[in-house]
Design a protein around this motif. Structure first.
Motif, PDB file in Angstrom:
ATOM      1  N   GLU A   3       0.827  -1.210   0.000  1.00  0.00           N
ATOM      2  CA  GLU A   3       0.000   0.000   0.000  1.00  0.00           C
ATOM      3  C   GLU A   3       0.864   1.264   0.000  1.00  0.00           C
ATOM      4  N   ALA A   4       2.044   1.168   0.598  1.00  0.00           N
ATOM      5  CA  ALA A   4       2.948   2.325   0.665  1.00  0.00           C
ATOM      6  C   ALA A   4       3.800   2.478  -0.592  1.00  0.00           C
ATOM      7  N   GLY A   5       3.637   1.550  -1.541  1.00  0.00           N
ATOM      8  CA  GLY A   5       4.384   1.667  -2.784  1.00  0.00           C
ATOM      9  C   GLY A   5       5.429   0.604  -2.990  1.00  0.00           C
ATOM     10  N   GLY A   6       5.484  -0.399  -2.099  1.00  0.00           N
ATOM     11  CA  GLY A   6       6.449  -1.480  -2.249  1.00  0.00           C
ATOM     12  C   GLY A   6       6.024  -2.466  -3.330  1.00  0.00           C
ATOM     13  N   THR A   7       6.978  -3.270  -3.784  1.00  0.00           N
ATOM     14  CA  THR A   7       6.735  -4.246  -4.849  1.00  0.00           C
ATOM     15  C   THR A   7       6.664  -5.649  -4.273  1.00  0.00           C
ATOM     16  N   GLU A   8       5.546  -6.335  -4.465  1.00  0.00           N
ATOM     17  CA  GLU A   8       5.410  -7.710  -3.984  1.00  0.00           C
ATOM     18  C   GLU A   8       5.783  -8.684  -5.092  1.00  0.00           C
ATOM     19  N   LEU A   9       6.664  -9.627  -4.777  1.00  0.00           N
ATOM     20  CA  LEU A   9       7.117 -10.643  -5.721  1.00  0.00           C
ATOM     21  C   LEU A   9       6.708 -12.023  -5.227  1.00  0.00           C
ATOM     22  N   PRO A  10       6.738 -13.044  -6.101  1.00  0.00           N
ATOM     23  CA  PRO A  10       6.473 -14.405  -5.622  1.00  0.00           C
ATOM     24  C   PRO A  10       7.479 -14.813  -4.561  1.00  0.00           C
ATOM     25  N   GLY A  11       7.040 -15.655  -3.626  1.00  0.00           N
ATOM     26  CA  GLY A  11       7.892 -16.058  -2.514  1.00  0.00           C
ATOM     27  C   GLY A  11       8.514 -17.425  -2.666  1.00  0.00           C
ATOM     28  N   SER A  12       8.359 -18.063  -3.837  1.00  0.00           N
ATOM     29  CA  SER A  12       8.954 -19.389  -4.007  1.00  0.00           C
ATOM     30  C   SER A  12       9.108 -19.723  -5.488  1.00  0.00           C
ATOM     31  N   TYR A  13      10.038 -20.640  -5.754  1.00  0.00           N
ATOM     32  CA  TYR A  13      10.208 -21.206  -7.088  1.00  0.00           C
ATOM     33  C   TYR A  13       9.351 -22.465  -7.199  1.00  0.00           C
TER      34      TYR A  13
ATOM     35  N   ARG B 261      15.479  -6.955   0.667  1.00  0.00           N
ATOM     36  CA  ARG B 261      16.152  -5.788   1.256  1.00  0.00           C
ATOM     37  C   ARG B 261      15.217  -4.578   1.367  1.00  0.00           C
ATOM     38  N   ASP B 262      14.402  -4.350   0.353  1.00  0.00           N
ATOM     39  CA  ASP B 262      13.477  -3.219   0.419  1.00  0.00           C
ATOM     40  C   ASP B 262      12.409  -3.454   1.482  1.00  0.00           C
ATOM     41  N   VAL B 263      11.945  -4.685   1.579  1.00  0.00           N
ATOM     42  CA  VAL B 263      10.935  -5.028   2.586  1.00  0.00           C
ATOM     43  C   VAL B 263      11.497  -4.832   3.997  1.00  0.00           C
ATOM     44  N   THR B 264      12.730  -5.280   4.209  1.00  0.00           N
ATOM     45  CA  THR B 264      13.325  -5.141   5.539  1.00  0.00           C
ATOM     46  C   THR B 264      13.504  -3.678   5.911  1.00  0.00           C
TER      47      THR B 264
ATOM     48  N   GLY C  21      27.157  -4.773  -2.004  1.00  0.00           N
ATOM     49  CA  GLY C  21      26.193  -3.951  -2.721  1.00  0.00           C
ATOM     50  C   GLY C  21      24.773  -4.107  -2.225  1.00  0.00           C
ATOM     51  N   ASN C  22      24.400  -5.328  -1.815  1.00  0.00           N
ATOM     52  CA  ASN C  22      23.025  -5.528  -1.349  1.00  0.00           C
ATOM     53  C   ASN C  22      22.767  -4.798  -0.033  1.00  0.00           C
ATOM     54  N   LEU C  23      23.751  -4.799   0.868  1.00  0.00           N
ATOM     55  CA  LEU C  23      23.584  -4.096   2.143  1.00  0.00           C
ATOM     56  C   LEU C  23      23.593  -2.583   1.938  1.00  0.00           C
ATOM     57  N   GLN C  24      24.400  -2.119   0.997  1.00  0.00           N
ATOM     58  CA  GLN C  24      24.438  -0.684   0.703  1.00  0.00           C
ATOM     59  C   GLN C  24      23.100  -0.223   0.127  1.00  0.00           C
ATOM     60  N   TYR C  25      22.530  -1.033  -0.755  1.00  0.00           N
ATOM     61  CA  TYR C  25      21.198  -0.717  -1.283  1.00  0.00           C
ATOM     62  C   TYR C  25      20.177  -0.665  -0.149  1.00  0.00           C
ATOM     63  N   GLN C  26      20.293  -1.597   0.790  1.00  0.00           N
ATOM     64  CA  GLN C  26      19.352  -1.651   1.903  1.00  0.00           C
ATOM     65  C   GLN C  26      19.378  -0.366   2.711  1.00  0.00           C
TER      66      GLN C  26
ATOM     67  N   PHE D 299      14.997   6.113   2.301  1.00  0.00           N
ATOM     68  CA  PHE D 299      13.760   6.339   1.555  1.00  0.00           C
ATOM     69  C   PHE D 299      12.537   6.121   2.434  1.00  0.00           C
ATOM     70  N   TRP D 300      12.470   4.957   3.085  1.00  0.00           N
ATOM     71  CA  TRP D 300      11.278   4.628   3.863  1.00  0.00           C
ATOM     72  C   TRP D 300      11.183   5.465   5.130  1.00  0.00           C
ATOM     73  N   ALA D 301      12.316   5.809   5.741  1.00  0.00           N
ATOM     74  CA  ALA D 301      12.290   6.652   6.941  1.00  0.00           C
ATOM     75  C   ALA D 301      11.631   7.990   6.629  1.00  0.00           C
ATOM     76  N   GLU D 302      12.056   8.611   5.558  1.00  0.00           N
ATOM     77  CA  GLU D 302      11.502   9.910   5.201  1.00  0.00           C
ATOM     78  C   GLU D 302      10.033   9.793   4.794  1.00  0.00           C
ATOM     79  N   LYS D 303       9.698   8.704   4.085  1.00  0.00           N
ATOM     80  CA  LYS D 303       8.312   8.513   3.654  1.00  0.00           C
ATOM     81  C   LYS D 303       7.384   8.294   4.841  1.00  0.00           C
ATOM     82  N   LEU D 304       7.911   7.718   5.922  1.00  0.00           N
ATOM     83  CA  LEU D 304       7.091   7.419   7.095  1.00  0.00           C
ATOM     84  C   LEU D 304       7.209   8.487   8.181  1.00  0.00           C
ATOM     85  N   GLY D 305       7.749   9.661   7.814  1.00  0.00           N
ATOM     86  CA  GLY D 305       7.730  10.796   8.730  1.00  0.00           C
ATOM     87  C   GLY D 305       8.907  10.908   9.670  1.00  0.00           C
ATOM     88  N   LEU D 306       9.947  10.113   9.461  1.00  0.00           N
ATOM     89  CA  LEU D 306      11.143  10.210  10.289  1.00  0.00           C
ATOM     90  C   LEU D 306      12.130  11.191   9.654  1.00  0.00           C
ATOM     91  N   THR D 307      13.085  11.653  10.444  1.00  0.00           N
ATOM     92  CA  THR D 307      14.131  12.550   9.948  1.00  0.00           C
ATOM     93  C   THR D 307      15.467  11.834   9.994  1.00  0.00           C
TER      94      THR D 307
END
Length: 364
Positions: A60-70, A189-192, A219-224, A230-238
């Protein structure tokens, strides 16, 4: 006690009945399945651990849901085949359980798993990839430190029609797969990042937060951490500042936290890139007399469970390492057998807080 698992195509319930644990795809006993979606724990009982690819509010906040299994493999390559697995380092907590998960799937199809330890060195991963190609691997699971450094061996694998299952690279659910990669298995990473920011926003609306940034090949941790912001600012944090952590060690994380809190005295929350950093951050904050600072972690490691219970760590996002390995194994077996895979699959995880910590069993 009921544990729910979502995002895996099935719901697995582990329910205590008459003091005996029952594991099934439905509830123990007769009758219809209980509706546990809104169930609340009895007084003094720990809440359920819910495994999901998309916690409440994320999509609802704009995240992307993907399948959770192969898909479950129905056929495999020739018996005696080798599945390669190139790790960032075998010292990562939980990597052993992940490797075991890959092996359990490979074994069903008469395949072995050959693991190459990256030892936090991109060149070691290049060497490991080349070794797997010469050893006759029929598929390779690759968790890269620097995907650009692996362009040549990925091309060599493509030339031999050997599929590559990339892990967390690129880490964004919206990014295109790396050229030459068959499918990408994401570690959410985006979900976390959303879950951590949401926990802080709920506990301390409008809080000023500091971020720990891994200034080493990851790179994955840096992206996180970018998504933390991004999410902190979107959810009203500074977001007050970002402190670089030079190495993946408690000492480096502690040093970064000391500098951050001394420079920004209004910071009351710190978002970290793994549980080891969270534990170090919580200790460093207390050593400065900052008992008001809460910390978020990622991983679900045993070292943070006590810190969550006593309030020094607000939450962690837990991974099911064994299941992640099983998903990677399914992807590799399917790809080696010529089965078309989803472009991306995301690993389910669970938000662990003081409310459900007693129901959670760490794998690392």
């Amino acid at each position: 006690m009921v544990l729910k698992s979502h995002g895996l195509g099935k719901t697995v319930l582990i329910q205590a009945v008459g003091g005996v644990l029952c594991l099934s795809l439905a509830a123990c006993g007769s009758g219809s399945d209980p509706d546990t979606s809104s169930a609340k724990p009895a007084k003094g009982e720990s809440a359920a651990v819910e495994w999901t690819t998309a916690p409440a509010g994320y999509v609802e906040a704009g995240g992307t849901e993907l399948p959770g299994s192969y898909p479950e493999p129905t056929k495999g390559p020739a018996k005696g085949c080798k599945i390669g697995f190139v790790t960032p380092t075998n010292s990562i907590p939980g990597i052993g359980a992940e490797i075991d998960g890959v092996k359990s799937v490979a074994k069903k199809f008469g395949c072995s798993v050959v693991v190459k330890d990256g030892q936090f060195n991109p060149q070691n991963q290049v060497t490991g990839m080349q070794s797997l190609l010469s050893e006759g691997a029929v598929a390779i699971i690759l968790n890269p430190l620097d995907i650009d450094a692996l362009a040549a061996p990925i091309k060599q694998a493509n030339d031999k029609n050997i599929p590559i299952i990339a892990v967390d690279s690129p880490a964004s659910p919206d990014a295109k797969n790396v050229e030459g990669v068959t499918s990408t298995f994401l570690q959410s990473r985006d979900v976390t990042a959303y879950a951590a920011a949401k926990a802080i926003a709920d506990a301390d609306p409008g809080a000023e937060v500091g971020l720990l940034y891994p200034a080493f090949p990851a790179g994955n941790l840096q992206y996180q951490v970018e998504r933390f912001s991004f999410w902190a600012e979107k959810l009203g944090l500074t977001v007050a500042d970002r402190a670089d952590v030079s190495t993946d060690s408690a000492e480096a994380a502690s040093s970064a936290v000391n500098s951050l809190l001394q420079k920004h005295r209004d910071v009351t929350a710190i978002m970290t890139f793994n549980d080891a950093a969270a534990a170090a951050a919580a200790t460093a904050a207390r050593s400065l007399g900052r008992n008001d600072v809460v910390v978020t972690g990622i991983g679900g490691e045993e070292g943070v469970t006590g810190l969550i219970k006593d309030g020094r760590v607000l939450m962690t996002w837990a991974y099911d390492n064994t299941r992640m390995g099983e998903e990677e194994g399914r992807a590799a077996i399917n790809a080696a057998a010529g089965v078309t895979l989803p472009e991306k699959v995301s690993a389910p995880g669970a938000i662990i807080t003081a409310s459900n910590i007693s129901s959670f069993k760490p794998q690392a």
